[in-house]
Design a protein around this motif. Structure first.
Motif, PDB file in Angstrom:
ATOM      1  N   PRO A   8       0.833  -1.208   0.000  1.00  0.00           N
ATOM      2  CA  PRO A   8       0.000   0.000   0.000  1.00  0.00           C
ATOM      3  C   PRO A   8       0.868   1.259   0.000  1.00  0.00           C
ATOM      4  O   PRO A   8       1.977   1.243   0.516  1.00  0.00           O
ATOM      5  N   PRO A   9       0.353   2.339  -0.590  1.00  0.00           N
ATOM      6  CA  PRO A   9       1.152   3.572  -0.639  1.00  0.00           C
ATOM      7  C   PRO A   9       1.385   4.127   0.765  1.00  0.00           C
ATOM      8  O   PRO A   9       0.535   3.984   1.641  1.00  0.00           O
ATOM      9  N   PRO A  10       2.534   4.752   0.954  1.00  0.00           N
ATOM     10  CA  PRO A  10       2.812   5.348   2.272  1.00  0.00           C
ATOM     11  C   PRO A  10       1.794   6.435   2.607  1.00  0.00           C
ATOM     12  O   PRO A  10       1.256   7.080   1.710  1.00  0.00           O
ATOM     13  N   LEU A  11       1.536   6.632   3.874  1.00  0.00           N
ATOM     14  CA  LEU A  11       0.771   7.794   4.303  1.00  0.00           C
ATOM     15  C   LEU A  11       1.658   9.024   4.042  1.00  0.00           C
ATOM     16  O   LEU A  11       2.860   8.973   4.316  1.00  0.00           O
ATOM     17  N   THR A  66       1.665   1.111  11.776  1.00  0.00           N
ATOM     18  CA  THR A  66       0.483   0.375  11.312  1.00  0.00           C
ATOM     19  C   THR A  66      -0.366   1.254  10.399  1.00  0.00           C
ATOM     20  O   THR A  66      -0.976   0.774   9.451  1.00  0.00           O
ATOM     21  N   MET A  67      -0.388   2.550  10.680  1.00  0.00           N
ATOM     22  CA  MET A  67      -1.207   3.448   9.878  1.00  0.00           C
ATOM     23  C   MET A  67      -0.479   3.936   8.626  1.00  0.00           C
ATOM     24  O   MET A  67      -1.047   4.687   7.841  1.00  0.00           O
ATOM     25  N   GLY A  68       0.765   3.545   8.437  1.00  0.00           N
ATOM     26  CA  GLY A  68       1.422   3.800   7.154  1.00  0.00           C
ATOM     27  C   GLY A  68       2.456   4.906   7.138  1.00  0.00           C
ATOM     28  O   GLY A  68       2.914   5.294   6.059  1.00  0.00           O
ATOM     29  N   PRO A  72      -2.958   8.518  16.749  1.00  0.00           N
ATOM     30  CA  PRO A  72      -3.906   7.878  15.825  1.00  0.00           C
ATOM     31  C   PRO A  72      -5.044   8.813  15.407  1.00  0.00           C
ATOM     32  O   PRO A  72      -5.526   8.738  14.277  1.00  0.00           O
ATOM     33  N   ALA A  73      -5.445   9.710  16.310  1.00  0.00           N
ATOM     34  CA  ALA A  73      -6.552  10.614  15.971  1.00  0.00           C
ATOM     35  C   ALA A  73      -6.173  11.527  14.814  1.00  0.00           C
ATOM     36  O   ALA A  73      -6.961  11.737  13.883  1.00  0.00           O
ATOM     37  N   GLY A  75      -5.594   9.501  11.561  1.00  0.00           N
ATOM     38  CA  GLY A  75      -6.868   9.059  11.001  1.00  0.00           C
ATOM     39  C   GLY A  75      -7.422  10.052   9.996  1.00  0.00           C
ATOM     40  O   GLY A  75      -8.196   9.685   9.114  1.00  0.00           O
ATOM     41  N   ARG A  76      -7.018  11.309  10.104  1.00  0.00           N
ATOM     42  CA  ARG A  76      -7.457  12.317   9.134  1.00  0.00           C
ATOM     43  C   ARG A  76      -6.870  12.085   7.744  1.00  0.00           C
ATOM     44  O   ARG A  76      -7.340  12.660   6.763  1.00  0.00           O
ATOM     45  N   LEU A  98      -6.342   8.952   6.479  1.00  0.00           N
ATOM     46  CA  LEU A  98      -6.690   7.614   5.962  1.00  0.00           C
ATOM     47  C   LEU A  98      -7.857   7.705   4.990  1.00  0.00           C
ATOM     48  O   LEU A  98      -8.624   8.648   5.039  1.00  0.00           O
TER      49      LEU A  98
END
Lengths: 236, 236
Positions: free
Chosen positions: A72-75, A98-100, A229-230, A233-234, A236
Motif C-alpha cells: 500500500p502507498p505510504p501515508l 500500522t497506519m502507514g 492515531p486521531a 486518522g485524518r 486515511l
C-alpha cells in the motif's frame, strides 16, 4: 500477524523461503496452518502476495511464494514526536507504522525526561522489531525510517524549516482555541506532537518560526497515544 | 491529572471540599501544589472551574472551589465495541472517554473469547475508575454510560435498529474497499468496531440489516486501539 514478512536471507530458491523462529512458531501454533495452506506473504521493503506451505518440520516452515503486488502507498505524513516514556513510545510507534507512516523523527523537548534517552527501546534492533510487528499487523512491507534527534534546537532551527518548506506542517497543542482544520488527505504533511505536559512557550515559538501552524483537538486534552492515531486518522 | 474531580461527598461547605486518598496524594506528591495554589477543579457530572488550596495536612487537602463553567459538550458518538481482551479494553475505554464519548456499548461477537466476559475489568467499579481517570486527563466531568451486552443477537436485532433510526451508523471493517466517507462532525453517529479478527459474515449481515454502513480505513489493518481514536478523531 496478518502477513508473513520474509527477508532476502530467508530465500533458498527464487520463489522458495524457509522460516524458523518466531514466524514459524506463529504459523504453526497460532495460525495452526498446515501443508497446502495459503498465507499472505510480503517481502521486506518489497512486493507482497501469497505463499503456499510446502513443508512443516521441526518448527521450520517452507513456503512457495508468489509476490507480485505492490505494498500500500505510504501515508503522506512525517511524524515528529517528542520522546515519550518507553511504554508509550512503543505504542505510538506501533500505531504510526500500522497506519502507514514511513518517516518518524523522535526529538527532544524541555518536558522530556532525560532518562528516556537511555531507554533500550531506542536501540535500532528494538525499533526495527516494533516496526516489523506493526507491518505484520498492517499488511505492509516497507519499514519506516526512524531518526533520533536528541538536541531540540539544531533539529528545529536547521532541519525542520527545510522539511516544512513544501509541506503542510501541523503542531498539535491542546486547547489552542483554534479547531482542527480540514486536512486534504493527499497533501504531504509534517505533524509534530509534544510530550505529556506539552511544549514550553519557547519551543512553541521556535516551531512556529520553523513553519508549524498550531492546531488543537478541541476542549479535551488527549494523551499522546490517543492524539497520534486521531490525527493520522485524518489522512486515511 | 489535568483536572481534580470532586464529588458531592467531598463537600464540607457550599464551596469547600476536602480530599484524601489518591487525589490528595497526587496534588501533594505529583503536582507538588502548596497552600494558595490554584488548580483546575470539576464537580463529577457537573460544572468545572478552579479551586484554591486552603489547607494541606496529613495527606488531606482542603480547597475553596469556584465552579461556574459548563463541561465541554459530549462527542456526538455512541461507540459499540466488541469486547476486546482486558488490557485493550482499558486502553480503548480510556481513549473513548478522553475523547468525549458518553455512551458505550460493549457487546459480544463470534470472535470474542468467552473468558473475556469474566474479566474483573467489566465490573462497575473498575469501569468507573477507568472513566474517572480519563475524565481527569481530558478536563471533563461527565461520566459516560457503559452498557454490557453479552448476547449479540438480541442486542443487534432489537436494540440497535432503534438507536440507528435517527443517526448515521458506521461499521468499521478492514479492507472493505470503500474509503472512509467525509464525516460531518456534528451529526449524531453510531460507530461499531469489531473484535481482533473482525466480525464474521453473519454478523456483518445482521449489522448492515440493523442500519450500519460498512467503511474501511484503507488498505492497512488497524488494531482496535488504533482504529477507535482514528475514527473518533474525525469528530473532533
Amino acid at each position: 500477524m496478518n502477513i508473513v514478512i520474509v527477508e532476502d536471507v530467508d530465500f533458498v530458491g527464487e520463489r522458495r523461503v524457509v522460516l524458523g523462529g518466531r514466524r514459524a512458531a506463529h504459523i504453526v501454533n497460532v495460525l495452526k496452518a498446515q501443508v497446502g495452506d495459503r498465507l499472505r506473504v510480503g517481502r521486506l521493503n518489497g512486493d507482497f502476495g501469497f505463499g503456499v506451505i510446502s513443508e512443516i518440520a521441526n518448527l521450520r516452515v517452507e513456503l512457495e511464494v508468489d509476490l507480485d503486488r505492490s505494498p500500500p502507498p505510504p501515508l503522506p505524513v512525517s511524524l515528529l514526536l517528542a520522546l515519550p516514556r518507553p511504554k508509550v513510545l512503543k505504542r505510538v510507534l506501533a500505531a504510526a507504522v500500522t497506519m502507514g507512516v514511513k518517516e518518524i523523527f523522535i526529538f527532544n523537548s524541555w518536558r522530556v525526561e532525560k532518562s528516556y534517552w537511555q531507554s533500550p527501546w531506542l536501540g535500532p534492533e528494538r525499533l526495527r522489531e516494533v516496526s516489523l510487528l506493526a507491518l505484520e499487523q498492517a499488511c505492509d512491507t516497507r519499514l519506516p525510517e526512524i531518526f533520533l534527534k536528541p538536541r531540540f534546537r539544531p533539529f528545529v532551527e536547521d532541519e525542520v524549516p527545510i522539511m516544512a518548506r513544501d509541506r503542510d506542517a501541523w503542531l498539535l497543542h491542546p486547547q489552542t482555541g483554534s479547531g482542527f482544520p480540514e486536512i486534504s488527505s493527499s497533501a504531504p504533511s509534517l505533524i509534530a506532537v509534544g510530550p505529556e505536559g506539552g511544549f514550553i512557550p519557547f519551543e512553541l515559538e521556535m516551531l512556529t518560526a520553523a513553519g508549524f501552524a498550531m492546531v488543537s483537538f478541541g476542549p479535551r486534552t488527549l494523551r499522546v497515544e490517543q492524539a497520534v492515531p486521531a490525527i493520522l486518522g485524518r489522512f486515511l
